[in-house]
Every structure is written in structure tokens, then in C-alpha cells.
Scaffold this motif. Structure first.
Motif, mmCIF file in Angstrom:
data_model
loop_
_atom_site.group_PDB
_atom_site.id
_atom_site.type_symbol
_atom_site.label_atom_id
_atom_site.label_comp_id
_atom_site.label_asym_id
_atom_site.label_seq_id
_atom_site.Cartn_x
_atom_site.Cartn_y
_atom_site.Cartn_z
ATOM 1 N N GLY A 1 0.865 -1.271 -0.099
ATOM 2 C CA GLY A 1 -0.053 0.072 -0.057
ATOM 3 C C GLY A 1 0.788 1.362 -0.110
ATOM 4 O O GLY A 1 0.144 2.478 0.036
ATOM 5 N N GLY A 2 2.243 1.035 -0.146
ATOM 6 C CA GLY A 2 2.817 2.465 -0.013
ATOM 7 C C GLY A 2 2.913 3.218 -1.243
ATOM 8 O O GLY A 2 2.786 2.411 -2.477
ATOM 9 N N THR A 3 3.042 4.376 -1.302
ATOM 10 C CA THR A 3 3.133 5.196 -2.628
ATOM 11 C C THR A 3 4.531 5.251 -3.108
ATOM 12 O O THR A 3 4.435 5.021 -4.628
ATOM 13 C CB THR A 3 2.718 6.767 -2.339
ATOM 14 O OG1 THR A 3 1.384 6.679 -1.496
ATOM 15 C CG2 THR A 3 2.906 7.610 -3.367
ATOM 16 N N HIS A 4 5.496 5.128 -2.466
ATOM 17 C CA HIS A 4 6.902 5.224 -2.959
ATOM 18 C C HIS A 4 7.733 3.988 -2.695
ATOM 19 O O HIS A 4 7.213 3.063 -1.759
ATOM 20 C CB HIS A 4 7.734 6.257 -2.561
ATOM 21 C CG HIS A 4 6.942 7.582 -2.732
ATOM 22 N ND1 HIS A 4 6.708 8.249 -4.105
ATOM 23 C CD2 HIS A 4 6.370 8.672 -1.790
ATOM 24 C CE1 HIS A 4 6.013 9.534 -3.867
ATOM 25 N NE2 HIS A 4 5.732 9.563 -2.607
ATOM 26 N N GLN A 5 8.732 3.640 -3.438
ATOM 27 C CA GLN A 5 9.619 2.457 -3.232
ATOM 28 C C GLN A 5 10.062 2.462 -1.629
ATOM 29 O O GLN A 5 10.474 3.580 -1.198
ATOM 30 C CB GLN A 5 10.804 2.567 -4.155
ATOM 31 C CG GLN A 5 11.551 1.257 -4.175
ATOM 32 C CD GLN A 5 10.650 0.044 -4.769
ATOM 33 O OE1 GLN A 5 10.176 0.201 -5.703
ATOM 34 N NE2 GLN A 5 11.015 -1.213 -4.188
ATOM 35 N N GLY A 6 9.860 1.336 -1.015
ATOM 36 C CA GLY A 6 10.440 1.229 0.489
ATOM 37 C C GLY A 6 9.354 1.917 1.499
ATOM 38 O O GLY A 6 9.944 2.219 2.598
ATOM 39 N N GLU A 7 8.056 1.903 1.136
ATOM 40 C CA GLU A 7 7.219 2.324 2.137
ATOM 41 C C GLU A 7 5.938 1.522 2.006
ATOM 42 O O GLU A 7 5.672 1.089 0.917
ATOM 43 C CB GLU A 7 7.009 3.892 2.019
ATOM 44 C CG GLU A 7 6.168 4.299 0.923
ATOM 45 C CD GLU A 7 5.775 5.676 0.784
ATOM 46 O OE1 GLU A 7 6.581 6.533 1.417
ATOM 47 O OE2 GLU A 7 4.499 6.041 0.370
ATOM 48 N N GLY A 8 5.402 1.371 3.127
ATOM 49 C CA GLY A 8 3.927 0.585 3.057
ATOM 50 C C GLY A 8 3.497 0.108 4.501
ATOM 51 O O GLY A 8 4.358 0.388 5.487
ATOM 52 N N ARG A 9 2.577 -0.653 4.327
ATOM 53 C CA ARG A 9 2.068 -1.310 5.509
ATOM 54 C C ARG A 9 2.782 -2.641 5.781
ATOM 55 O O ARG A 9 3.164 -3.360 4.826
ATOM 56 C CB ARG A 9 0.485 -1.625 5.315
ATOM 57 C CG ARG A 9 -0.020 -2.365 6.216
ATOM 58 C CD ARG A 9 -1.333 -2.761 6.184
ATOM 59 N NE ARG A 9 -1.612 -3.516 5.008
ATOM 60 C CZ ARG A 9 -2.227 -3.059 3.518
ATOM 61 N NH1 ARG A 9 -2.372 -1.894 3.565
ATOM 62 N NH2 ARG A 9 -2.389 -3.814 2.431
ATOM 63 N N VAL A 10 3.290 -2.597 6.880
ATOM 64 C CA VAL A 10 3.995 -4.017 7.394
ATOM 65 C C VAL A 10 3.192 -5.028 7.435
ATOM 66 O O VAL A 10 2.332 -5.056 8.235
ATOM 67 C CB VAL A 10 4.683 -3.780 8.549
ATOM 68 C CG1 VAL A 10 5.442 -4.937 8.746
ATOM 69 C CG2 VAL A 10 5.602 -2.483 8.472
ATOM 70 N N GLU A 11 3.530 -6.334 6.436
ATOM 71 C CA GLU A 11 2.770 -7.504 6.856
ATOM 72 C C GLU A 11 3.839 -8.590 7.018
ATOM 73 O O GLU A 11 4.750 -8.492 6.328
ATOM 74 C CB GLU A 11 1.840 -7.864 5.455
ATOM 75 C CG GLU A 11 0.858 -6.855 5.349
ATOM 76 C CD GLU A 11 -0.052 -7.259 4.224
ATOM 77 O OE1 GLU A 11 -1.187 -6.360 4.162
ATOM 78 O OE2 GLU A 11 -0.094 -8.232 3.608
ATOM 79 N N VAL A 12 3.591 -9.556 7.906
ATOM 80 C CA VAL A 12 4.512 -10.580 8.064
ATOM 81 C C VAL A 12 3.819 -12.032 7.799
ATOM 82 O O VAL A 12 2.736 -12.134 8.083
ATOM 83 C CB VAL A 12 5.040 -10.606 9.672
ATOM 84 C CG1 VAL A 12 5.872 -9.368 10.110
ATOM 85 C CG2 VAL A 12 3.899 -10.638 10.415
ATOM 86 N N LEU A 13 4.958 -12.884 7.596
ATOM 87 C CA LEU A 13 4.280 -14.220 7.292
ATOM 88 C C LEU A 13 4.373 -15.154 8.460
ATOM 89 O O LEU A 13 5.662 -15.482 8.691
ATOM 90 C CB LEU A 13 5.110 -14.939 5.997
ATOM 91 C CG LEU A 13 4.647 -16.119 5.597
ATOM 92 C CD1 LEU A 13 3.227 -15.988 4.956
ATOM 93 C CD2 LEU A 13 5.798 -16.734 4.646
ATOM 94 N N ARG A 14 3.372 -15.624 8.948
ATOM 95 C CA ARG A 14 3.432 -16.542 10.064
ATOM 96 C C ARG A 14 2.744 -17.802 9.577
ATOM 97 O O ARG A 14 1.372 -17.910 9.333
ATOM 98 C CB ARG A 14 2.401 -16.041 11.190
ATOM 99 C CG ARG A 14 2.511 -16.850 12.392
ATOM 100 C CD ARG A 14 2.148 -16.218 13.665
ATOM 101 N NE ARG A 14 2.450 -16.704 14.895
ATOM 102 C CZ ARG A 14 2.118 -15.777 16.054
ATOM 103 N NH1 ARG A 14 1.505 -15.020 15.932
ATOM 104 N NH2 ARG A 14 2.656 -16.440 17.331
ATOM 105 N N GLY A 15 3.415 -18.884 9.751
ATOM 106 C CA GLY A 15 3.106 -20.150 9.299
ATOM 107 C C GLY A 15 2.954 -19.998 7.716
ATOM 108 O O GLY A 15 3.999 -20.013 7.022
#
Length: 807
Positions: A311-325
């Protein structure tokens, strides 16, 4: 071409950056006396008033133990720039007068303020003096700041305290010394320099540690530091006149900015030699996978991570999402800070964090929330190595999703493309910097007066590296072998337009991102209505992008220019926006509501008219018999940061008398039943016949309603519900044989409307059909699971019982 038309070789080399950097001098700081205004000491600033956001409001200053306002007389955008920077924002986008955010109270501290825009403090600008004003609070000024923080700034209760200090460090750079490094971006190695009084000064390497280097690399957008061969730089130091500002640095390695480290300044004449050393600090960094030139190193660095940004506008920004399982989820913003954000940034191959954002500032996620109260020291290799709490349903909602803005390397991509002719900086005709516009070559001799081994070495090195970033090429002609000859250079890089044939949202997205303008709202194929007074020749054709490229030059294009329509009106264009929508389908709802209906043909005349049945329906014995329909409900949410609106305006919507509604898009959704090898066995589609806000989350008001020729769209935080019993909300499976299938739904399949993320537009389910009943299981959006889980999803054993209904 005659030699008289060429510059001397020295001038030419200087213009193109060819001179070895040890022949150039660091810009010395301008020596000025400290302003008396600096003696004002600490000032505090805050934004207040109503209605406002976190980055706008009435500007108030705390001076002499009292809060006061600033009068709008002579106020300007330059004033706003200075104030926004003091508030910790990168710049201002506007300002407000006449107490737009309400009247303040107490003193009016400043009046008739006049800034150039480059001042470090509002105290350094011209004014009538502190407390000297003829205004009332009806004239209180406000500012609107760009929603991007300066490195290291955090706010507490919206109050920023600033030390007015002439030695405050904001801008830092790596000045490359080696010619090869200087020509290639990103610059990963060089002498550490800090901006000081209009020039650049150096940092002494006395007791310099890898921790200091880690901080510098993080600021430059690189995840890690590496050792430097300092002996190589001794020759540079002997030839360079050094201007040392900082004599010692003692970073812990977890700071986000050099200014946050303990520093010892040389407050003399800034030319004294380094105490205990003779070298300026030199740093070398390891770039992330996106920015390395070596394919071998790129493969080595590129590893599968358990974190991503959305969801970030520019490279290197956005909502943090993590992989669990095997399932992706978000992170709650409780106790979210710069240390945790930096761990995420470095793990993804960027530098340290510029900002740790809270309150779902990059849009709300969907699915589970995996982590809460994350606590990192800043040295961890992964966010999973930090302390955190597991989530319960009461702990956190998606309105509290954490986000980041990371430091990224300077690549200079924005200099290789531009948009012109539009009404604002966000729109226009796309032009690219092309080496050979109109497929012509212009070669010329390099003047030999003063030619020496040093310049010849530069040429030989250039020939070994091919093209330089600045677009200058060199060759040897007339020699007896490949290794000798007269030196010729090719110049004449020119701007050229792009052929619009095949130009789509994906290519336009790359341009907007490359220019730092966000997302493409529209990919324009005809640009006759924009100013064409300075239109250039067409340079590129056949441009095709995946959509995630960093620059348009990384996309595919024709090697030989080929465009049937080369007139100005057929040049490619874009309209960019800082925000975009993001549509996702509620997958569990599809799984829960699916069923089969055998619907009589006499009830399907309207659907047949709108082509909502399979082709075999045309051969049916109308009005007798029935069609077997796979029916379900679909709930399409907008989790982005801008409303989703049809590409076509209401003037071009098509009225359908049968259903009594307007179509605002040709195709809004595809419904496909696929075999396990991916071939299509049945399909359905839906035009946007009533795109509206069915329901919204708490606190969000509906804005779109189709009734009475109303406006169509989906508001951020709302969803459009197509119930299972709506006409054409189905797939005609009359001709489908029993078996195992994949059911797929794709929203906005032709990318007609821009979104911040297209990877979550598709939903897939496992489907089992026995000829009488149908089951869907494991329904999920396209980016919800890990790659491994996605490969195995068709083997998922779960299922729901569904009965056939007849009407």
C-alpha cells in the motif's frame, strides 16, 4: 564536424563528470557570523485548531514560556517551508490565512514574517520582531505540510521542540572518490560529508567504528556496511583541501540519523586537521537486491523474507505484513517505533527507517493480525527476532496497522523521464531522455591539447564499462587494433516522447513512481488537449512493463523504433496521484454463500440480452428448459487511500433498459471456472452496473449511490455487496462435467482503474462438482498465503455442503 565546434577537452569532461574526483574540491562552507537570532535558544512548535489533520493546522510557537500565533500578513509558502521543517516535515504544500483553523489565544508572536525558504529557523527570517504585531487572532496563519517526516523526528502530543543551533546536521552524503564509483548509481562508497553553511564539510575518521558506518549506510538507503581499504584514500587526502566540521562520532549503530549520535564539533574555522588522524571518514555500504549491479551478488542477496510492504506510494514504504506459518498478516501499532521499523527496512534490503507510522496510514490490511507490542533493539536481523505479543481479537483492529517509510538509495531515475504539457506537475505527456533520438548518431573528436596519461586512463576505463549514467559514450577510431585509435565521444542526449500504442496503466504506474508522484490515475493514449508548443520527436515504441520496475528504462521496448501513429496527439501521457484505491474481495463470504440454482429459461431473457450466459444458451429451446447457475455473494472492499471510481465519466455511461441501470465500466469482474491445469471451462462477468457503497465501517459515511443516476464508486472503508440473488451474479455451468476445478474471481481485470496493489485483486477457491452438488473450500485472495502454500492449495481437504435449489 569541425574541431572548432567542440569545446576544449577539459570543459567537456567537467560538464559530463569525467574528471577524476581527486582533481575536484569539496565545496567549502561559507564563513558567516552566527546570527543574533540564534541566541533565542529553544523554541517549541505545534499544530492546533479544527478541522485539521496531523500534518496541518494553525501554527503556534512557544516563546518566553508562552504559546502564541503568527499573523498572516506577508505570509508565503517560503515561510510555511521553514515552519514545516521545524515541525519535522520535509516541506510545505500550502498555507492558510484568516484563521482557517480557528482563532488562537494569547500572544501573536510574529508579524510580517518574510523567509527565503532556506532558513534553519523562523527566528532567522525577517519580521517586525518578537511580540510586535498589529494583528488580531482573526489573521492567524496555518500551514499544510507534506505528509513525510524528516529523519529522526518524532512528535509527542503534537509538540516539536527545536534547538536553534548553527551546528545542527540535517543533510549527509557520500562523496565518491573513485571514478568508477562516481559514474555508477547508487553511490555505495565515499567520503562522509555534511551540509554546513551552504557548502560541504568533512568528518574526521578519529576512532571511526563500524557502528558509525552502519548509521551512515542506513541513511543512504543501504542495509549493511562493509570494510574500506583506507590506504587507497591517502592520495585523495593529500590532494584535497579538507574542511572538517565533526571531529568525533560515537554512534551505537541503532540511530536513524547521524545527528542522533554523540558528536564533537570543530567550532573553530572548520579547516583544522583531524586530531589523532589525517583522513576524513570513508564509508562503504552493501546495497539491497533491488539496487546492486552484480547479478551474482543480486542472487546472493535475494532471499525469501517473512516480511513485506503493502500500500505504499513510493519504493520502500508501506503497511508492514509478516508471514506466520503460511498466512500473511499485519502488525499492530502498539509501541511501534523507529527501531522496529528499521529492522523491517533493513530486512527488506533498504536502509534505516525515516518514519514509523501508526493508525493504518498506508491503508488497512485484511486477514489476521500476527504481532502486537513489537520491541526491537535495532540490531536484529528480522522482526521475528524482536520481542512481541500474540494478538487476541480484543487487542487490535486493522485501524491500528503499522507502516514504515524506509531510506532508499538515490538512483537519479527522476532525471531520465519527465511529463510536460499538463495543467499541473501530476499530469502530462511522457518524455524520456534518449541517447539517439530519431536513430541518428553524432560523433566528434576530443580535443588533444593538454592530453595526458590521466585523461587517457579515464577513457580506457570508460570503454571497459560501456555506457555511463549521464548518457555519454566513447569510442576509438582509426587505430591498428581494438586497443588504439583517436578518441571520439557521442553526445546529444535529447528528450523524446513515447508511442502510445499498447500504453496502459502498468506503464503509466512506472512513470509516476519513477518521478515520485505516486500512482497513475489514468494512462493516456491521446494527448491532443495538452500544450504541444514544445513537443519533441518520438523516441521509444513498444514499451511493456510488468508494473514493479523502478524506471521505464527497465521495461521492454522495441530495439528499432516502430510506431504507426507518430503525430503529437498519439504520444503517451499520464495523470498521477499521491493516493490510490485498493479493492479486495471478501473470500470467506464467497465460500459461505455458494450454491447451485437451476433457473428456468423464461426468467433469463434479460440476462441473455446482457450476455450473462454461456454460448450454448443461444441454442436452447427458449422459453423451455433451464440453465444451471453457480451462484454466490461477493463483497468488494476498498482498503486503499482513495475512492474507487469508474474510469469513464457519467456522460459515457450506457443505459440498460432491461435491468434499469447504467453500466459505468465494460467489465468490472471476471468469474471463471478453471480446470486444474488452468484452462477455462466456464465463465461469467459483471459490468459495473451499480457500483455503490452498500455498507461502511464505523465512522465512514457513504458517498456513492446509483439511484436517480447518482455517482458510482466505492468509498475508502466501504464495500459494494453483490448479493447471490442479483441477476448475472453467477457462472453458467450447464455444460460443465463433474470433477475438481478452481473457481477464480478477478476484480478490475483489465486494470482500467488504477489501484495501489493489483496482487490482491484475484480470489481462488478449490471447487468440487459431482453433477448435483458443489463445494468450495480454501477460498483466499491472491497474496494471502506463502508461495509454497499457494502451490499446494488445491489439495486442501476442507469442504462445505451445498444443496441444489430449483425455482
Amino acid at each position: 564536424m569541425e574541431l572548432s565546434n567542440w569545446w576544449s577537452y577539459t570543459t567537456l569532461l567537467l560538464m559530463w563528470g569525467w574528471l577524476p574526483s581527486y582533481l575536484t574540491q569539496t565545496t567549502p562552507p561559507t564563513q558567516t557570523s552566527p546570527s543574533p537570532a540564534l541566541k533565542t535558544g529553544r523554541l517549541k512548535f505545534r499544530l492546533t485548531g479544527y478541522p485539521r489533520k496531523h500534518n496541518e493546522g494553525r501554527i503556534e510557537v512557544f516563546y518566553k514560556d508562552e504559546w502564541g500565533t503568527i499573523c498572516d500578513d506577508d505570509f508565503s509558502l517560503a515561510n510555511a517551508h521553514v515552519l514545516c521543517r521545524q515541525l519535522g516535515f520535509v516541506s510545505a504544500t500550502g498555507w492558510a490565512h484568516s484563521a482557517k483553523y480557528g482563532k488562537g489565544a494569547g500572544k501573536i508572536w510574529l508579524d510580517n514574517v518574510q523567509c527565503s525558504g532556506s532558513e534553519m529557523s523562523i527566528a532567522l527570517c525577517k519580521s517586525r520582531g518578537w511580540g510586535n504585531s498589529d494583528c488580531t487572532h482573526d489573521e492567524d496563519a496555518g500551514v499544510i505540510c507534506k505528509d513525510e517526516r524528516l529523519p529522526g523526528y518524532t512528535d509527542t502530543d503534537n509538540v516539536i521542540e527545536v534547538q536553534v543551533d548553527e551546528y545542527r546536521i540535517e543533510e549527509v552524503r557520500l562523496q565518491p572518490v573513485v571514478s568508477m564509483v562516481k559514474r555508477r548509481l547508487p553511490v555505495t562508497e565515499g567520503v562522509v560529508e555534511v551540509r554546513f553553511k551552504g557548502g560541504w564539510a568533512q568528518v574526521c575518521d578519529n576512532s571511526w567504528t563500524p557502528k558509525n558506518s552502519r548509521v551512515i549506510c542506513g541513511m543512504m538507503g543501504f542495509p549493511h556496511e562493509r570494510k574500506v581499504n583506507k590506504s587507497f584514500y591517502k592520495l585523495y587526502t593529500e590532494r584535497q583541501k579538507n574542511h572538517f566540521l565533526v571531529h568525533s562520532v560515537a554512534c551505537l549503530g541503532t540511530e536513524m540519523h547521524l545527528a542522533a549520535c554523540p558528536l564533537e564539533f570543530n567550532k573553530g574555522n572548520a579547516t583544522a586537521s583531524c586530531p589523532g588522524g589525517v583522513l576524513p571518514a570513508v564509508v562503504s555500504c552493501i546495497p539491497g537486491p533491488l539496487y546492486t549491479h552484480s547479478l551474482a551478488l543480486k542472487k546472493k542477496l535475494k532471499t525469501t523474507t517473512s516480511v513485506r510492504l503493502k500500500g505504499g506510494t513510493h519504493q520502500g514504504e508501506g503497511r508492514v505484513e509478516v508471514l506466520r506459518g503460511s498466512e500473511w498478516g499485519t502488525v499492530c501499532d502498539d509501541r511501534w517505533n523507529l527501531q522496529a521499523a528499521s529492522v523491517v527496512c533493513r530486512e527488506l534490503g533498504f536502509g534505516s527507517a525515516k518514519e514509523a507510522l501508526t493508525g493504518a496510514r498506508m491503508g488497512q490490511g485484511v486477514g489476521p493480525i500476527h504481532m502486537n507490542e513489537v520491541q526491537c533493539s535495532g540490531q536484529e536481523r528480522s522482526i521475528w527476532n524482536c520481542r512481541f505479543k500474540n494478538i487476541t481479537s480484543e487487542d487490535c483492529q486493522h485501524t491500528e496497522d503499522a507502516s514504515v517509510r524506509c531510506n532508499t538509495p538515490y538512483m537519479g531515475f527522476h532525471k531520465m523521464v519527465r511529463i510536460t504539457g499538463g495543467r499541473s506537475q501530476y499530469e502530462g505527456r511522457v518524455e524520456v531522455l534518449s541517447l539517439d533520438v530519431n536513430r541518428t548518431q553524432r560523433w566528434g573528436l576530443l580535443c588533444g591539447e593538454g592530453w595526458s596519461t590521466r585523461e587517457a586512463m579515464v577513457v580506457c576505463r570508460q570503454l571497459g564499462l560501456g555506457y555511463a549514467n549521464h548518457g555519454l559514450q566513447v569510442r576509438l577510431q582509426g587505430g591498428r587494433s581494438l586497443y588504439e585509435g583517436r578518441v571520439e565521444v557521442r553526445v546529444g542526449s535529447q528528450w523524446g516522447t513515447v508511442c502510445s500504442k499498447g500504453w496502459s496503466t502498468r506503464e503509466a504506474m512506472v512513470v509516476c513512481r519513477q518521478l515520485g508522484l505516486g500512482y497513475s490515475m489514468h494512462a493516456i493514449n491521446e494527448t491532443w488537449y495538452w500544450d504541444g508548443s514544445n513537443v519533441t520527436d518520438m523516441a521509444w515504441s513498444g514499451v511493456k512493463c510488468v508494473g514493479d520496475e523502478l524506471a521505464l528504462s527497465q521495461c521492454q521496448r522495441h530495439k528499432v523504433f516502430s510506431c504507426q501513429k507518430t503525430a503529437t496527439r498519439f504520444a503517451a501521457g499520464v495523470i498521477c496521484s499521491e493516493t490510490a484505491s485498493d479493492l479486495v474481495l471478501n473470500a470467506p463470504l464467497v465460500q459461505q454463500t455458494v450454491y447451485i440454482e437451476d433457473r428456468p429459461l423464461h426468467m433469463l431473457y434479460c440476462a441473455a440480452e446482457e450476455d450473462c450466459l454461456s454460448k450454448s444458451a443461444a441454442k436452447a429451446n427458449w422459453p423451455y428448459g433451464h440453465r444451471r447457475l453457480l451462484r454466490f455473494s461477493s463483497e468488494i472492499r476498498n482498503i486503499g487511500r482513495a475512492d474507487f471510481k469508474p474510469k469513464a465519466g457519467r456522460h459515457s455511461w450506457v443505459w440498460h433498459a432491461c435491468h434499469g441501470h447504467y453500466h459505468s465500466m465494460d467489465i468490472f469482474t471476471h468469474y471463471d471456472l478453471l480446470s486444474l491445469n488452468g484452462s477455462k471451462v466456464a465463465e461469467g462477468h459483471k459490468a459495473s452496473f451499480c457500483l455503490e457503497d452498500s455498507e461502511c465501517q464505523d465512522g465512514v459515511a457513504k458517498r456513492y449511490e446509483c439511484a436517480n443516476f447518482g455517482d458510482q464508486g466505492i468509498t475508502v472503508g466501504c464495500w459494494d455487496l453483490y448479493r447471490h440473488d442479483i441477476d448475472c451474479q453467477w457462472v453458467d455451468i450447464t455444460d460443465v462435467k463433474p470433477g475438481n476445478y478452481i473457481f477464480q474471481v478477478v476484480i478490475n481485470p483489465n486494470f482500467e482503474v488504477a489501484e495501489s496493489d493489483f496482487t490482491n485483486n484475484a480470489m481462488k477457491c478449490n471447487c468440487k462438482y459431482d453433477g448435483h452438488r458443489i463445494w468450495l473450500h480454501n477460498c483466499h485472495i491472491g497474496d494471502a498465503f506463502s508461495e509454497e502454500a499457494e502451490r499446494k492449495f488445491e489439495k486442501y481437504p476442507g469442504q462445505l455442503n451445498n444443496q441444489i435449489t430449483r425455482k
